[in-house]
Motif scaffolding. Structure first.
Motif, mmCIF file in Angstrom:
data_model
loop_
_atom_site.group_PDB
_atom_site.id
_atom_site.type_symbol
_atom_site.label_atom_id
_atom_site.label_comp_id
_atom_site.label_asym_id
_atom_site.label_seq_id
_atom_site.Cartn_x
_atom_site.Cartn_y
_atom_site.Cartn_z
ATOM 1 N N VAL A 1 0.704 -0.980 -0.001
ATOM 2 C CA VAL A 1 0.359 0.233 0.164
ATOM 3 C C VAL A 1 0.878 1.184 0.262
ATOM 4 O O VAL A 1 1.633 1.388 0.477
ATOM 5 N N GLU A 2 0.332 2.514 -1.054
ATOM 6 C CA GLU A 2 1.019 3.763 -0.851
ATOM 7 C C GLU A 2 0.312 4.779 -0.445
ATOM 8 O O GLU A 2 -0.284 4.358 -1.060
ATOM 9 N N GLU A 3 1.231 5.839 -0.219
ATOM 10 C CA GLU A 3 0.326 6.977 0.115
ATOM 11 C C GLU A 3 0.639 7.897 -0.575
ATOM 12 O O GLU A 3 2.112 7.963 -0.926
ATOM 13 N N TRP A 4 -0.414 8.358 -2.309
ATOM 14 C CA TRP A 4 0.315 9.983 -2.819
ATOM 15 C C TRP A 4 -0.720 11.163 -2.388
ATOM 16 O O TRP A 4 -1.554 10.751 -2.307
ATOM 17 N N THR A 5 0.200 11.805 -2.774
ATOM 18 C CA THR A 5 0.035 13.154 -2.343
ATOM 19 C C THR A 5 -0.518 13.980 -4.058
ATOM 20 O O THR A 5 0.281 13.919 -4.969
ATOM 21 N N VAL A 6 -1.866 14.247 -4.664
ATOM 22 C CA VAL A 6 -1.586 14.822 -5.893
ATOM 23 C C VAL A 6 -1.982 15.968 -5.821
ATOM 24 O O VAL A 6 -2.620 16.775 -4.488
ATOM 25 N N ARG A 7 -1.185 17.192 -6.252
ATOM 26 C CA ARG A 7 -1.485 18.471 -6.409
ATOM 27 C C ARG A 7 -1.884 19.551 -7.283
ATOM 28 O O ARG A 7 -1.289 18.689 -8.512
ATOM 29 N N ASN A 8 -2.930 20.245 -7.441
ATOM 30 C CA ASN A 8 -3.517 20.753 -9.138
ATOM 31 C C ASN A 8 -2.563 22.280 -8.541
ATOM 32 O O ASN A 8 -3.613 23.007 -8.010
ATOM 33 N N ASP A 9 -1.492 22.429 -9.180
ATOM 34 C CA ASP A 9 -1.128 24.213 -8.769
ATOM 35 C C ASP A 9 -1.228 24.427 -10.285
ATOM 36 O O ASP A 9 -0.540 25.537 -10.414
ATOM 37 N N THR A 10 -2.187 24.439 -10.844
ATOM 38 C CA THR A 10 -3.241 25.019 -12.079
ATOM 39 C C THR A 10 -3.785 25.899 -11.643
ATOM 40 O O THR A 10 -4.553 25.605 -10.227
ATOM 41 N N GLN A 11 -4.421 27.041 -12.964
ATOM 42 C CA GLN A 11 -5.630 27.676 -12.435
ATOM 43 C C GLN A 11 -6.836 27.443 -13.088
ATOM 44 O O GLN A 11 -8.277 27.782 -13.305
ATOM 45 N N GLU A 12 -6.589 25.732 -13.198
ATOM 46 C CA GLU A 12 -7.900 24.721 -13.603
ATOM 47 C C GLU A 12 -8.204 23.807 -13.191
ATOM 48 O O GLU A 12 -7.257 23.193 -12.550
ATOM 49 N N ASP A 13 -9.637 23.314 -13.085
ATOM 50 C CA ASP A 13 -9.721 22.126 -12.458
ATOM 51 C C ASP A 13 -8.703 21.345 -13.270
ATOM 52 O O ASP A 13 -8.954 20.760 -14.477
ATOM 53 N N HIS A 14 -8.689 19.770 -12.673
ATOM 54 C CA HIS A 14 -8.302 18.606 -13.420
ATOM 55 C C HIS A 14 -8.429 17.442 -12.784
ATOM 56 O O HIS A 14 -9.121 17.257 -11.484
ATOM 57 N N GLU A 29 -11.219 5.689 -9.429
ATOM 58 C CA GLU A 29 -10.836 5.149 -9.744
ATOM 59 C C GLU A 29 -10.198 6.874 -10.465
ATOM 60 O O GLU A 29 -9.473 7.061 -11.479
ATOM 61 N N THR A 30 -11.287 7.973 -10.326
ATOM 62 C CA THR A 30 -11.180 9.152 -11.490
ATOM 63 C C THR A 30 -12.129 9.356 -10.651
ATOM 64 O O THR A 30 -12.887 9.280 -10.010
ATOM 65 N N VAL A 31 -11.163 10.925 -9.640
ATOM 66 C CA VAL A 31 -11.236 12.317 -9.367
ATOM 67 C C VAL A 31 -11.010 13.874 -9.727
ATOM 68 O O VAL A 31 -10.072 13.836 -10.094
ATOM 69 N N ASN A 32 -11.669 14.514 -9.069
ATOM 70 C CA ASN A 32 -12.070 15.882 -10.110
ATOM 71 C C ASN A 32 -10.910 16.435 -8.862
ATOM 72 O O ASN A 32 -11.205 16.194 -7.603
ATOM 73 N N ILE A 33 -9.862 16.997 -8.730
ATOM 74 C CA ILE A 33 -9.109 17.450 -8.491
ATOM 75 C C ILE A 33 -9.599 19.465 -9.341
ATOM 76 O O ILE A 33 -8.859 20.048 -8.916
ATOM 77 N N LEU A 34 -10.144 19.980 -7.971
ATOM 78 C CA LEU A 34 -9.945 21.385 -8.306
ATOM 79 C C LEU A 34 -8.332 22.093 -7.819
ATOM 80 O O LEU A 34 -7.927 21.843 -7.344
ATOM 81 N N ARG A 35 -8.810 23.559 -8.743
ATOM 82 C CA ARG A 35 -6.952 24.324 -8.840
ATOM 83 C C ARG A 35 -7.532 24.301 -7.387
ATOM 84 O O ARG A 35 -7.432 25.201 -6.454
ATOM 85 N N GLY A 36 -5.613 24.490 -7.425
ATOM 86 C CA GLY A 36 -5.358 24.636 -5.644
ATOM 87 C C GLY A 36 -5.096 24.059 -5.040
ATOM 88 O O GLY A 36 -4.146 23.898 -3.848
ATOM 89 N N GLN A 37 -6.453 23.088 -5.062
ATOM 90 C CA GLN A 37 -6.625 21.692 -4.518
ATOM 91 C C GLN A 37 -5.589 20.550 -3.975
ATOM 92 O O GLN A 37 -4.423 20.365 -5.160
#
Length: 486
Positions: free
Chosen positions: A399-412, A439-447
């Motif tokens: 099991v791994e822990e991942w940090t996913v960061r959205n450093d853009t000005q739009e959602d991904h 297995e697919t999740v939205n990440i708002l800008r800056g989240q």
């Protein structure tokens, strides 16, 4: 990229014969009623048609999928599209846990169309299956005029719910999915978690597909996410969904388009979520609106209200200063009528609780989305996608822990192949494990999202990426190699 030309001649002819015998001609549905509603929306169309199904038998599903460019019904117009078995909305593949899927893909796409490659392949989105050949290997390229035989062994403990299949060809996934190369997969088993009174409820597929139009064809290249887009349900234009007052129905909501978002709302009704991304929730939750990013799915219970008509709509949605603004659109007319029934009690507890909170963490990884003021380049950890480079290595049975960061000005969005994941926290706030699996999740800008993945059953090279396919095709994808943990 490896090029495959598996068979020609006899096997191609045999596969085509099987497909034509199964009836791959696109049926010509009743056109939508002419005119428009007072709001300017298209008038309501024909009754909702669930896609035809190919169902497994005695533990095996055998089918042939033919990819070709054909002029077919798309909404209320006949357009040139990229079709599976001659349909814009192709058959749903319906299987049981533990089944084997034997799928023959025949590539009959001829010359390049709008500058898009004639090569293709097929990805079984969300299924926990091997990423190696002949299963879900998205690195292969199937040439026109050739056939490839896929074989997938589903684990007996695969989670029930709604999945989908689509092209995943490098750099042209958006074009081919937007052109029509997408369909649904259903893994049966959700009903066993329902109380007996609800196990025989009416079920509908609500497959959300969108298209941009160029003359008498679907536009596939170049694609602008912001461009005017026509939205369909099961390939139909504003169809009618019937429900009785008090009746409970199971709706399989699936965004199987290339790029756009849906903010679903049905006035006077509530969506009771029982599964998301092919994973049953432990505790049912209710929502007046559901934001469904490209590739996401929700299985929901819906109950009929008083007699009348309400619009299933997508509400306005904004993805940020560097992103897009999507308008309100009516998608389907929900007509409530007929003999009323007493509304059933919606269950509160549903699927089993699986929680990685106390799991031993074998490693930690960080993934950062960035953009560099270039509309044609999207980055993960400062790098553009390269299929020949391994970006992350993870070990089987850990099991791994991942940090996913959205450093853009739009959602991904974030999607990982082969294994589902548990969302642990969002911007430092813990997420309830009762409905944290995706297995697919939205990440708002800056989240910033923290998630945990258990790498189980399968080794091999696979990928993770933003599922706005324009972004994936322009670099926002990384290669993950799952290696033997011994």
């Amino acid at each position: 990229m490896r090029s495959l030309s598996k068979v020609t001649g006899f096997l191609v002819c045999l596969a085509l014969a099987v497909t034509w015998l199964s009836g791959c001609d696109e049926p010509q549905p009743e056109r939508a009623a002419s005119g428009a509603s007072p709001s300017g929306q298209p008038a309501r169309g024909a009754e909702l048609q669930d896609p035809p199904e190919v169902v497994s038998d005695h533990g095996v599903l055998r089918t042939t999928v033919v990819v070709e460019r054909r002029k077919v019904w798309v909404g209320d117009r006949r357009l040139w599209a990229l079709t599976y078995n001659g349909r814009y909305m192709p058959p749903t593949l319906r299987v049981q846990p533990g089944d084997r899927v034997e799928l023959t893909l025949v590539n009959r796409v001829g010359a390049k169309w709008q500058g898009v490659t004639t090569d293709t392949n097929l990805h079984t989105h969300g299924l926990h299956v091997s990423p190696r050949q002949p299963a879900d290997d998205i690195f292969i390229s199937i040439k026109p005029g050739t056939t490839y035989h896929y074989s997938y062994q589903l684990p007996r403990d695969i989670t029930p719910g709604t999945y989908w299949y689509h092209s995943h060809i490098d750099m042209y996934s958006a074009a081919q999915v937007a052109g029509g190369e997408s369909g649904l997969i259903i893994v049966d088993g959700l009903r066993k978690y329902l109380p007996p009174s609800l196990r025989n409820v009416t079920e509908h597929v609500i497959a959300l597909k969108d298209d941009q139009i160029q003359g008498d064809a679907i536009k596939i290249n170049p694609l602008s996410i912001q461009a005017k887009t026509n939205r369909t349900v099961n390939g139909q234009q504003n169809p009618v969904i019937h429900i009785r007052p008090g009746e409970t129905q199971l709706w399989r909501l699936a965004n199987i388009g290339a790029n756009i978002y849906y903010k679903l709302h049905l006035k006077g009704s509530t969506f009771h979520v029982i599964a998301q991304d092919g994973y049953p929730v432990h505790r049912v939750y209710s929502a007046d609106t559901l934001i469904i990013s490209a590739a996401a799915r929700y299985d929901v219970l819906v109950q009929g209200g008083p007699a009348g008509t309400a619009q299933l709509e997508t509400q306005p949605f904004y993805t940020g200063p560097a992103g897009n603004s999507f308008p309100q659109v009516n998608l389907a007319a929900v007509v409530t009528g007929g003999p009323p029934t007493v509304p059933a009690r919606i269950p509160s507890i549903f699927g089993p609780l699986v929680d990685l909170t106390s799991a031993k963490i074998a490693g930690r990884k960080t993934m950062v989305y960035t953009e560099k003021n270039d509309p044609d380049r999207f980055y993960i950890n400062g790098k553009l996608y390269d299929p020949n480079r391994v970006d992350f290595v993870s070990r089987l049975n850990t099991v791994e822990e991942w940090t996913v960061r959205n450093d853009t000005q739009e959602d991904h969005s974030f999607h990982v192949h082969t294994n589902q994941f548990q969302v642990m926290s969002l911007n430092g706030k813990a997420v309830d494990p009762a409905y944290a699996w995706h297995e697919t999740v939205n990440i708002l800008r800056g989240q910033q999202l923290v998630l945990r993945i258990r790498f189980a059953d399968f080794t091999g090279r696979t990928v993770l990426h933003c599922h706005l396919l324009n972004h994936e095709d322009k670099g926002m994808m990384s290669v993950l190699d799952i290696v033997d943990g011994r």
